[in-house]
Design an enzyme around this catalytic site. Sequence first.
Site, PDB file in Angstrom:
ATOM      1  N   HIS A   1      -9.338   0.972  -1.558  1.00 18.46           N
ATOM      2  CA  HIS A   1      -9.350   1.573  -0.221  1.00 18.46           C
ATOM      3  C   HIS A   1     -10.782   1.425   0.316  1.00 18.46           C
ATOM      4  O   HIS A   1     -11.748   1.755  -0.394  1.00 18.46           O
ATOM      5  CB  HIS A   1      -9.030   3.059  -0.283  1.00 18.46           C
ATOM      6  CG  HIS A   1      -7.579   3.385  -0.487  1.00 18.46           C
ATOM      7  ND1 HIS A   1      -6.839   2.859  -1.491  1.00 18.46           N
ATOM      8  CD2 HIS A   1      -6.741   4.203   0.219  1.00 18.46           C
ATOM      9  CE1 HIS A   1      -5.596   3.342  -1.409  1.00 18.46           C
ATOM     10  NE2 HIS A   1      -5.515   4.159  -0.380  1.00 18.46           N
TER      11      HIS A   1
ATOM     12  N   HIS B   1       0.870  -1.194   0.000  1.00 16.58           N
ATOM     13  CA  HIS B   1       0.000   0.000   0.000  1.00 16.58           C
ATOM     14  C   HIS B   1       0.896   1.230   0.000  1.00 16.58           C
ATOM     15  O   HIS B   1       1.347   1.690   1.054  1.00 16.58           O
ATOM     16  CB  HIS B   1      -0.913  -0.042   1.237  1.00 16.58           C
ATOM     17  CG  HIS B   1      -1.931   1.053   1.262  1.00 16.58           C
ATOM     18  ND1 HIS B   1      -3.106   0.943   1.966  1.00 16.58           N
ATOM     19  CD2 HIS B   1      -1.955   2.293   0.692  1.00 16.58           C
ATOM     20  CE1 HIS B   1      -3.801   2.053   1.822  1.00 16.58           C
ATOM     21  NE2 HIS B   1      -3.122   2.900   1.062  1.00 16.58           N
TER      22      HIS B   1
ATOM     23  N   ASP C   1       1.858   3.994   2.859  1.00 11.49           N
ATOM     24  CA  ASP C   1       0.806   4.808   2.241  1.00 11.49           C
ATOM     25  C   ASP C   1       1.400   5.997   1.468  1.00 11.49           C
ATOM     26  O   ASP C   1       1.598   5.894   0.256  1.00 11.49           O
ATOM     27  CB  ASP C   1      -0.202   5.273   3.311  1.00 11.49           C
ATOM     28  CG  ASP C   1      -1.580   5.605   2.763  1.00 11.49           C
ATOM     29  OD1 ASP C   1      -1.799   5.457   1.551  1.00 11.49           O
ATOM     30  OD2 ASP C   1      -2.461   6.019   3.546  1.00 11.49           O
ATOM     31  N   ASP C   2       1.647   7.098   2.156  1.00 15.65           N
ATOM     32  CA  ASP C   2       2.233   8.304   1.536  1.00 15.65           C
ATOM     33  C   ASP C   2       3.385   8.764   2.435  1.00 15.65           C
ATOM     34  O   ASP C   2       3.249   9.743   3.192  1.00 15.65           O
ATOM     35  CB  ASP C   2       1.174   9.403   1.437  1.00 15.65           C
ATOM     36  CG  ASP C   2      -0.009   8.961   0.581  1.00 15.65           C
ATOM     37  OD1 ASP C   2       0.124   8.951  -0.651  1.00 15.65           O
ATOM     38  OD2 ASP C   2      -1.051   8.592   1.160  1.00 15.65           O
TER      39      ASP C   2
ATOM     40  N   GLU D   1     -11.204   3.285   5.621  1.00 16.16           N
ATOM     41  CA  GLU D   1     -10.139   4.163   6.128  1.00 16.16           C
ATOM     42  C   GLU D   1     -10.835   5.238   6.967  1.00 16.16           C
ATOM     43  O   GLU D   1     -10.686   5.290   8.178  1.00 16.16           O
ATOM     44  CB  GLU D   1      -9.356   4.797   4.961  1.00 16.16           C
ATOM     45  CG  GLU D   1      -8.258   5.757   5.408  1.00 16.16           C
ATOM     46  CD  GLU D   1      -7.560   6.476   4.230  1.00 16.16           C
ATOM     47  OE1 GLU D   1      -8.106   6.512   3.116  1.00 16.16           O
ATOM     48  OE2 GLU D   1      -6.462   7.037   4.461  1.00 16.16           O
TER      49      GLU D   1
END
Length: 340
Positions: free
Chosen positions: A196, A16, A277-278, A199
């Site tokens: 996703h 991810h 993720d980021d 979340e």
Amino acid sequence: MSISPAPALLPCAELHLHIEGTLEPELIFELAARNGITLPYADLAELRARYEFTDLQSFLDLYYANMEVLRTEADFADMTRSYLRRAAAAGVRHVEMMVDPQAHMLRGIPLQTCINGVAGVLADSLEEFGVSSELIAAFLRDRPVEEAEDVLRQLLALNAPIVGIGLDSAELGNPPEGFIELYRMAREAGLKCVAHAGEEGPSHYIEQALDLLLVDRIDHGVRCLDDSGLVDRLVRDRIPLTICPLSNVRLRSVDTLADHPLPQMLARGLNVSVNSDDPAYFGGYVDDNFRLLQATFDLSVDQLQELAVNSVEASFATPARRAELLEMISTWRTAQQAGS
Ligand code: ADE
Ligand code: ZN
């Protein structure tokens, strides 16, 4: 408080990861200068001061704004290369990376520019960085579904080297049920499917992703804990959840890392893995996630091993590569025993 020593580098798969979320502030300035773009921030400190998020949307606003610096194939390639270098140092040995082609096309960047830039680097990722890789084209759930379908058709016409599709962007109010036809097209083309769900959105979005989109795994999924029947199903069917602990803290799904349910999810028998993720926005890469989890929960060697094995089992890697990855984890485990 004493911080536990960092565990020796744990080999794992990262499942991810949004490649655009790896744009570090320094690279944003470098690409802006290269492309003659004036950023709305005077310097790195002013940009970094914006990294205080209140929810998913407040992050997405900055994430999309910063994409503006990506203009050429070389920009996409440089971003991908710098992620792979950092990920290799974090213990990542296989990555399934999401890219948002639709977001780039909306700002006038040709599909080929984005795909060729990223995929060109991924083609050599194993030789260059020791990281095998797959590419996932993610679609924006807060845009019309017809737009996503059109981009998927173009990706298929180009024979783009993607292993699957994903669904990201603003979740609340944009449930999976709107994307049934997109996922049907993808499956028919032989692509894997992830989305996703859960979340920020409710647990029934996870059920919709499973029942209507027929996804192979769920990105995030932390909200499954609101529905014990759903948890039973996820455990029984071994549905993987790609968990992103630091992301959940920074986007305020949980107040602090100590409140994160990852240890409970593991104990409950869910297939959970650790992902970044980021990472440029949320305070760290996979090794940072593991290090802070370790410091917070004092995870055992068994738990760390289980998280890494889960990541490999949940991956779309070939059987031969999965065997190699599992072997690396066994070697790590043996080294832990020898060192204890
Ligand atoms: N796009 C990039 N990061 C995301 C996230 N954490 N959730 C939804 N969409 C995203
Ligand atoms: Zn994500």
